[in-house]
Design an enzyme around this catalytic site. Structure first.
Site, PDB file in Angstrom:
ATOM      1  N   LYS A  38       0.778  -1.113  -0.061  1.00 20.90           N
ATOM      2  CA  LYS A  38       0.024  -0.036   0.368  1.00 20.90           C
ATOM      3  C   LYS A  38       1.096   1.280  -0.284  1.00 20.90           C
ATOM      4  O   LYS A  38       0.617   2.142  -0.707  1.00 20.90           O
ATOM      5  CB  LYS A  38      -1.212  -0.429   1.011  1.00 20.90           C
ATOM      6  N   THR A  39       2.077   1.296   0.621  1.00 20.76           N
ATOM      7  CA  THR A  39       2.550   2.653   0.928  1.00 20.76           C
ATOM      8  C   THR A  39       3.146   2.611  -0.679  1.00 20.76           C
ATOM      9  O   THR A  39       3.508   4.038  -1.038  1.00 20.76           O
ATOM     10  CB  THR A  39       3.777   1.966   1.745  1.00 20.76           C
ATOM     11  N   ASP A 228      -4.037   7.223   4.276  1.00 24.05           N
ATOM     12  CA  ASP A 228      -3.673   5.989   4.869  1.00 24.05           C
ATOM     13  C   ASP A 228      -3.900   5.166   5.978  1.00 24.05           C
ATOM     14  O   ASP A 228      -4.590   6.322   7.017  1.00 24.05           O
ATOM     15  CB  ASP A 228      -2.155   5.993   4.855  1.00 24.05           C
ATOM     16  N   GLU A 229      -4.011   3.682   6.366  1.00 21.23           N
ATOM     17  CA  GLU A 229      -4.725   3.997   7.484  1.00 21.23           C
ATOM     18  C   GLU A 229      -6.598   3.601   7.629  1.00 21.23           C
ATOM     19  O   GLU A 229      -6.511   4.195   9.072  1.00 21.23           O
ATOM     20  CB  GLU A 229      -3.864   3.496   8.852  1.00 21.23           C
ATOM     21  N   GLN A 259      -8.046  -4.809   9.430  1.00 23.64           N
ATOM     22  CA  GLN A 259      -6.437  -4.664  10.636  1.00 23.64           C
ATOM     23  C   GLN A 259      -6.635  -3.438  11.509  1.00 23.64           C
ATOM     24  O   GLN A 259      -6.187  -2.726  12.034  1.00 23.64           O
ATOM     25  CB  GLN A 259      -5.042  -4.005  10.008  1.00 23.64           C
ATOM     26  N   ARG A 643       2.623 -10.520  10.389  1.00 24.62           N
ATOM     27  CA  ARG A 643       3.913 -10.010  10.394  1.00 24.62           C
ATOM     28  C   ARG A 643       4.238 -10.678   9.986  1.00 24.62           C
ATOM     29  O   ARG A 643       6.434 -10.238  10.132  1.00 24.62           O
ATOM     30  CB  ARG A 643       4.525  -9.277  11.631  1.00 24.62           C
TER      31      ARG A 643
END
Length: 691
Positions: A38-39, A228-229, A259, A643
């Site tokens: 996504k970044t 973002d997020e 998340q 993770r």
């Protein structure tokens, strides 16, 4: 166009990423699964807006939650262009609002040199208010009151809404008492020309609501907005973005509802799940390819999270290998579980796995103790994340309080912290008398001291006390003059960036020497004292780095520097992530990482041990009352699993030491999340007994 003929920012993108990068106009929601890049999409999208001349850099607002993420986005975009892109609006919510308020604070009745209070500052004010209202032993602790105030601001509640909603959990009279505390708290902040973190967003909303011309100015400036997020946004943040995007509607939000794990901070998962309802004409894209984990790890994660009903369905795949089975271990006791973890780490190290690539996750902090004992007994080096951050250390907060007082004499909180630090004989009875005098005259404490020293306004003070106040007054007065002189030189274009950095750090040096702070530390030869001095020197280096990073900005003030330190102590894992990145650079000395699941978000490891997979721990006992809380616990488990890059261990103990039952030990049941995992994905590790 062939791949190698594409501009750099459009290369090496998969089909969904490419579509997300190139879809520019109108509302867009990107569901970005764990490890889906996504970044990369966000930074390439910013680059594409600039490349296609849709917007100048200053016309793009990109908002995220951590300083690290904002910095990474800026750096990645800059790398895609050879020329200077000018001023970026890529920052956290708080930093964005702070930048707006620095220009417009006077419209809200604040001076532009307002200070930002952190959680410790606000808690100190709440304690003082409870004492004033004789509510110290009342139904709520100061921390609980602080949480209620945070809720008001996270949800942007009016006073009436606050009382109405809280009447369900308190008696109405108690809800009204909390409201009175809140109103007094806000009044004290205003008197001190201070805002807390929640205010940064709420006051910006109030500014836009009450001054439509200012709102229109920023709407015209920000032609394109990216968040973002988005799953972690609260209601106030939702309102802020809605107001800014209302005119152009070029709003792109990126996130993963699976998340969303910060409800305790006010995050509202409904913001991302209801985006399509708020923007019916929005484009929806899902990034379905995970580049981090093996197929088996992703399959485990999918089986756990699909039990949640309140979510967007996804089909996450990966081009990575099948990978190893997930190892499951059930120990007789928590000590047995910890010993298994230690033995496995030793075995992994023998196979060449570096400690820095190994992490142990747990739901609550108390679980780390038995793990630490097992690691120590096996000579395994480890580090625990989530401890005291740099800007929370006493010596740093002391020195920054001096700086705050120098630029904002109304800051009573800063003055109270340093008036007798280092010890200069100004005791509690003197401070109480000062506070009474200031309160009765409706003036800040600094003005009260000034009147007493210059006009002898408090004759019942002894000559000895007056002398001590006079010494303190002169120290601060001289430092104020020095700070003003330094600010003038910081804005002098004939002074080099390096010299300006030395000038700012020299203010810190003058504070610790002129006040006697460094001398007091020097008289103590303990290891703690040495460490505190090293932290002070590090703060001086922070000053120099701050100027170096803003070398072309000749409007820099000490307030700007304090803004950076305030935002660094925000709800940001930047310190944790920076520490982790530093460890990775020196693999030979790097330890195994221990942390809670909440701190693990945003990180990745080759090997993860997720311990305590038991009912009452994961899911946590407090989450079992409502389906909403249980679903958040499942998302927390999902975050821990995803993770992992190569090898995942899940473990539990049949008996765990407990302080919440009549027996020192309590038996436990297997976590329902473990029960969601297909048997064919699990390798059962042989149980070993403690002799």
């Amino acid at each position: 166009m062939e791949e190698n003929q594409q501009p750099q920012h459009l290369q090496n993108l998969n089909k969904d990423q490419y579509e997300a990068v190139t879809y520019l106009d109108g509302p867009l929601i990107i569901f970005a699964g764990a490890g889906s890049g996504k970044t990369r999409v966000l930074t390439r999208r910013i680059a594409h807006l600039i490349y296609t001349k849709k917007a100048y850099p200053s016309q793009i607002l990109a908002v995220t939650f951590t300083n690290k993420a904002a910095k990474e986005m800026k750096e990645r975009v800059a790398c895609l262009f050879s020329n200077n892109l000018g001023s970026f609006w890529v920052s956290t919510f708080h930093a964005t609002c702070l930048r707006i308020l620095r220009v417009n604070a006077e419209h809200l009745g604040f001076n532009k040199n307002f200070v930002v209070y952190d959680a410790n500052d606000s808690l100190a004010i709440i304690k003082k208010i409870l004492k004033e209202l004789n509510l110290e032993k009342n139904f709520l602790t100061p921390k609980e009151v602080q949480n209620q105030i945070d809720r008001v601001k996270n949800d942007f509640l009016s006073d009436e809404e606050f009382v109405r909603f809280n009447s369900f959990s308190f008696y109405r009279k108690q809800a009204e008492q909390v409201l009175e505390i809140y109103q007094l708290y806000q009044a004290k902040l205003k008197k001190s020309n201070a805002l807390d973190f929640g205010d940064l967003i709420c006051k910006t909303i109030e500014l836009f609501r009450d001054h439509l011309d200012i709102l229109e100015h920023y709407q015209n400036q920000f032609k394109y907005i990216m968040v973002d997020e988005y799953q972690d946004t609260n209601h106030a943040q939702y309102l802020l973005i809605k107001m800014l995007a209302a005119k152009n509607k070029n709003l792109c939000v990126v996130g993963d509802d699976d998340q969303s794990i910060y409800a305790f901070r006010g995050a509202n998962i409904g913001n991302i799940l209801n985006f399509k309802n708020n923007y019916p004409d929005c484009k929806e894209i899902t990034l379905n390819i995970n580049y981090r984990s093996t197929k088996k790890i992703l399959s485990v994660a999918a089986n756990v999270i699909e039990e949640n009903k309140n979510r967007k369905k996804k089909n996450i795949t990966t081009i990575n290998d099948e990978g190893e089975l997930i190892s499951y271990y059930c120990g007789d006791t928590d000590k047995n579980e910890a010993n298994f973890v230690a033995r496995e780490i030793l075995r992994l190290q023998q196979q060449g796995v570096k400690p820095v690539n190994i992490a142990i996750f747990y739901r609550t902090n108390f679980q780390s103790r038995v793990i630490e004992e097992a690691l120590l007994s096996n000579n395994i080096n480890y580090t625990i994340y989530g401890g005291l951050k740099f800007y929370e250390r006493k010596e740093i907060k002391d020195i920054l309080s001096y700086c705050r007082l120098l630029i904002n004499p109304n800051d009573d909180s800063a003055l109270l912290r340093i008036i007798n630090t280092p010890i200069r004989g100004i005791g509690n009875s003197t401070i109480v008398a000062l506070q009474l005098f200031a309160s009765s005259n409706n003036i800040p404490l600094w003005t009260a001291i000034e009147k007493i020293v210059l006009e002898k306004k408090l004759p019942n003070f002894s000559a000895r006390v007056l002398k001590k106040l006079e010494v303190f007054y002169k120290i601060i007065l001289n430092l104020k003059k020095l700070a003003h002189k330094i600010e003038m030189e910081l804005q002098d274009k004939t002074v080099s960036a390096k010299q300006r950095g030395f000038l700012l750090s020299s203010l810190i040096k003058s504070i610790v020497t002129d006040t006697g702070y460094l001398q007091e530390l020097g008289e103590n030869k303990s290891e703690e004292s040495v460490s505190r001095k090293e932290n002070i020197f590090e703060l001086m280096r922070v000053c120099e780095d701050f100027i170096a990073n803003n070398a072309e900005d000749f409007s820099i003030t000490i307030s700007n520097f304090l803004d950076q330190t305030s935002l660094a102590s925000d709800l940001d894992n930047a310190n944790l992530e920076a520490d982790f990145n530093n460890l990775q650079k020196n693999n030979k000395k790097s330890p195994v990482s221990l942390m809670t699941l909440h701190l693990a978000k945003g990180l990745e490891f080759d090997v993860v041990f997720l311990i305590g997979m038991e009912e009452g721990l994961l899911p946590h006992l407090k989450s079992l009352d409502t389906e909403e809380d249980l679903e958040e616990e499942r998302r927390l488990c999902y975050v821990g699993i995803t993770r992992t890059k190569k090898k995942l261990y899940l473990s539990q103990a049949l008996i765990r030491r407990s302080f919440n039952s009549s027996s020192p030990y309590a038996s436990s049941e297997t976590s329902r999340f473990l029960m969601n995992i297909p048997q064919e994905l699990i390798q059962y590790e042989k149980r070993q007994f403690i002799s």
